[in-house]
Design a protein around this motif. Structure first.
Motif, short mmCIF file in Angstrom:
data_model
loop_
_atom_site.label_atom_id
_atom_site.label_comp_id
_atom_site.label_asym_id
_atom_site.label_seq_id
_atom_site.Cartn_x
_atom_site.Cartn_y
_atom_site.Cartn_z
N GLU A 94 -13.86 -5.14 12.39
CA GLU A 94 -12.93 -4.48 13.31
C GLU A 94 -13.67 -3.78 14.45
OE1 GLU A 94 -8.85 -3.04 11.55
OE2 GLU A 94 -10.49 -2.14 10.41
N LEU A 95 -14.83 -4.23 14.78
CA LEU A 95 -15.67 -3.58 15.78
C LEU A 95 -14.97 -3.44 17.13
CD1 LEU A 95 -18.55 -2.48 16.43
CD2 LEU A 95 -19.11 -4.81 17.18
N ASP A 96 -14.40 -4.51 17.62
CA ASP A 96 -13.75 -4.44 18.93
C ASP A 96 -12.52 -3.54 18.88
OD1 ASP A 96 -13.53 -5.51 21.75
OD2 ASP A 96 -11.57 -6.09 20.95
N HIS A 97 -11.78 -3.58 17.78
CA HIS A 97 -10.57 -2.78 17.64
C HIS A 97 -10.90 -1.29 17.62
CE1 HIS A 97 -6.46 -1.87 16.45
NE2 HIS A 97 -6.92 -1.15 15.44
N LEU A 98 -12.05 -0.93 17.06
CA LEU A 98 -12.44 0.48 16.98
C LEU A 98 -13.33 0.90 18.14
CD1 LEU A 98 -13.17 0.86 13.15
CD2 LEU A 98 -11.21 1.73 14.42
N HIS A 99 -14.56 0.44 18.12
CA HIS A 99 -15.54 0.91 19.10
C HIS A 99 -15.33 0.24 20.47
CE1 HIS A 99 -17.14 1.71 15.10
NE2 HIS A 99 -17.66 2.79 15.65
N GLY A 100 -14.97 -1.03 20.46
CA GLY A 100 -14.67 -1.69 21.73
C GLY A 100 -13.50 -1.04 22.45
N ALA A 101 -12.46 -0.69 21.68
CA ALA A 101 -11.29 -0.03 22.28
C ALA A 101 -11.65 1.33 22.85
CB ALA A 101 -10.18 0.11 21.24
N ALA A 102 -12.52 2.06 22.14
CA ALA A 102 -12.96 3.37 22.65
C ALA A 102 -13.69 3.23 23.97
CB ALA A 102 -13.84 4.06 21.61
N ILE A 103 -14.54 2.21 24.08
CA ILE A 103 -15.27 1.97 25.33
C ILE A 103 -14.31 1.61 26.45
CG2 ILE A 103 -16.96 0.49 26.46
CD1 ILE A 103 -18.15 2.51 24.48
N ARG A 104 -13.31 0.78 26.15
CA ARG A 104 -12.33 0.41 27.19
C ARG A 104 -11.55 1.62 27.66
NH1 ARG A 104 -12.13 -4.17 23.80
NH2 ARG A 104 -10.42 -3.37 22.53
N LEU A 105 -11.13 2.44 26.74
CA LEU A 105 -10.36 3.62 27.10
C LEU A 105 -11.22 4.63 27.85
CD1 LEU A 105 -7.66 5.05 26.98
CD2 LEU A 105 -8.24 5.87 24.68
N ALA A 106 -12.47 4.77 27.43
CA ALA A 106 -13.39 5.69 28.13
C ALA A 106 -13.60 5.26 29.57
CB ALA A 106 -14.72 5.75 27.38
N LYS A 107 -13.70 3.95 29.79
CA LYS A 107 -13.87 3.44 31.15
C LYS A 107 -12.68 3.82 32.02
CE LYS A 107 -14.97 -0.79 33.70
NZ LYS A 107 -15.25 -2.25 33.60
N GLN A 108 -11.48 3.71 31.45
CA GLN A 108 -10.27 4.09 32.19
C GLN A 108 -10.30 5.57 32.57
OE1 GLN A 108 -6.74 3.07 29.97
NE2 GLN A 108 -7.46 0.99 29.54
N LYS A 109 -10.90 6.38 31.72
CA LYS A 109 -10.94 7.83 31.94
C LYS A 109 -12.19 8.28 32.69
CE LYS A 109 -7.09 8.37 29.70
NZ LYS A 109 -5.85 8.78 30.41
N GLY A 110 -13.05 7.35 33.06
CA GLY A 110 -14.26 7.70 33.79
C GLY A 110 -15.32 8.35 32.93
N LEU A 111 -15.33 8.04 31.63
CA LEU A 111 -16.29 8.60 30.70
C LEU A 111 -17.32 7.57 30.28
CD1 LEU A 111 -13.90 10.51 28.24
CD2 LEU A 111 -15.13 11.46 30.20
N THR A 112 -18.46 8.04 29.81
CA THR A 112 -19.44 7.18 29.16
C THR A 112 -19.64 7.67 27.73
OG1 THR A 112 -21.27 8.55 29.96
CG2 THR A 112 -20.65 6.63 31.30
N LEU A 113 -19.78 6.72 26.80
CA LEU A 113 -19.96 7.02 25.39
C LEU A 113 -21.23 6.32 24.90
CD1 LEU A 113 -16.28 6.41 24.13
CD2 LEU A 113 -17.26 8.53 25.02
N PRO A 114 -22.41 6.88 25.16
CA PRO A 114 -23.66 6.16 24.88
C PRO A 114 -23.88 5.84 23.41
CG PRO A 114 -24.08 8.45 25.55
CD PRO A 114 -22.65 8.17 25.83
N TYR A 115 -23.52 6.74 22.51
CA TYR A 115 -23.72 6.46 21.08
C TYR A 115 -22.74 5.38 20.59
CZ TYR A 115 -27.05 10.25 20.58
OH TYR A 115 -28.17 11.05 20.68
N THR A 116 -21.53 5.43 21.08
CA THR A 116 -20.56 4.40 20.72
C THR A 116 -21.00 3.05 21.27
OG1 THR A 116 -18.81 6.08 20.80
CG2 THR A 116 -18.12 3.78 20.83
N ASN A 117 -21.51 3.04 22.50
CA ASN A 117 -22.06 1.81 23.07
C ASN A 117 -23.23 1.28 22.24
OD1 ASN A 117 -20.99 0.50 25.45
ND2 ASN A 117 -21.20 2.47 26.49
N MET A 118 -24.06 2.18 21.76
CA MET A 118 -25.20 1.78 20.94
C MET A 118 -24.74 1.10 19.66
SD MET A 118 -28.23 4.16 19.33
CE MET A 118 -27.06 5.05 18.31
#
Length: 305
Positions: A269-293
């Motif tokens: 479920e990687l994309d559903h969890l961490h991938g979704a967080a990255i997509r949502l962060a991009k919409q909000k102008g955030l970076t999530l380096p540990y989640t990206n890692m």
């Protein structure tokens, strides 16, 4: 109350059988292969909270054959959600409310857009369980918690009815009026727990033994708090600390369902969890380096089958 369980995996099988044990009518809407396995072996729970066996549960492979459903508990993996939408549409048209207990948060928008906001109840669960070779549910945690609540006032009655049923069942069930807040707390926790155990490929015990490794999990919690705040969900430092304490309180061999799936070389479920967080962060102008890692470390194992 007629409860439909969409997907009789470990989570759906567990809560569905507990509701049947409590006296509810429960229908398991499953695929043909799973139906054949259940017809051969029956369906059962093996749990420190008590075993329960059903030789002939109500099975259905076509939602058109289900009559008068009250609530549908959707317990599939995130990557199977798209394949459930047509069946859920049929059940909504029959008057059912949809209670998804998937990990993450992205599925809520998908379901509300497809099925209508008034038909989707907020929900989540905390349980560690898997299926054995016979397809029985093996529950290995001390906790077996279901949390649900209305997202608008029209859902309060059905949630109260579910609360009454749940009070008779062998589970910890909580009606929560601020369910989105609870969903984000779970999303924060599961992103860290799933992320660290799957990326390191170890249960939580050995991870906690190394402060530098456990610090990654804490940073994952903090990133998800930042994302929740950007989405107007007021997670706090206390919420982060509580999630950290929960990680510290798990038994040494406890691990996430995503890590169990990596061990079995099943889809993750990687994309559903961490991938979704990255997509949502991009919409909000955030970076999530540990989640990206974590996303980068686990990606090679996400679709081995």
């Amino acid at each position: 109350m007629h409860v439909v369980i969409l997907g009789a995996g470990a989570l759906g099988g567990y809560f569905g059988l507990r509701y049947q044990e409590a006296g509810a009518k429960v229908t398991f809407l499953v695929r043909e292969r799973r139906a054949e396995q259940i017809q051969k072996h029956g369906l059962a729970i093996r749990s420190p909270q008590g075993d329960y066996d059903v030789k002939d549960p109500i099975l259905c492979t076509d939602p058109n054959n289900i009559e008068k459903p009250d609530i549908v508990i959707v317990s599939v993996k995130g990557y199977h959600l798209a394949g459930t939408l047509d069946s859920l549409q049929v059940l909504v048209q029959k008057g059912a409310y949809i209670l998804p207990v998937l990990n993450g948060i992205e599925h809520m928008d998908i379901l509300q857009e497809k099925l209508g906001e008034k038909n989707i109840i907020g929900g989540l669960s905390f349980i560690i369980a898997t299926l054995n070779e016979q397809g029985y549910v093996v529950h290995s945690s001390d906790f077996h918690e279901l949390v649900f609540g209305p997202l608008n006032s029209s859902q309060e009655e059905v949630c109260k009815r579910l609360e009454e049923l749940s009070s008779k069942a062998v589970m910890t069930a909580t009606y929560h009026p601020s369910i989105l807040y609870e969903q984000w707390k779970k999303y924060m926790f599961i992103s860290a727990f799933s992320g660290i155990t799957t990326a390191i490929n170890l249960p939580i015990g050995p991870i906690r033994e190394h402060k530098e490794t456990f610090a990654i999990a804490v940073n994952l919690l903090q990133e998800m708090k930042k994302l929740a705040n950007a989405c107007q969900i007021k997670l706090t430092d206390d919420d982060v600390e509580m999630a950290k304490e929960k990680l510290l309180g798990l038994n040494n061999e406890a691990t996430s369902s995503m890590h169990q799936d990596r061990r079995k070389q099943s889809p993750l479920e990687l994309d559903h969890l961490h991938g979704a967080a990255i997509r949502l962060a991009k919409q909000k102008g955030l970076t999530l380096p540990y989640t990206n890692m974590v996303l980068g470390m686990v990606k090679p194992f996400a679709n081995l089958t």
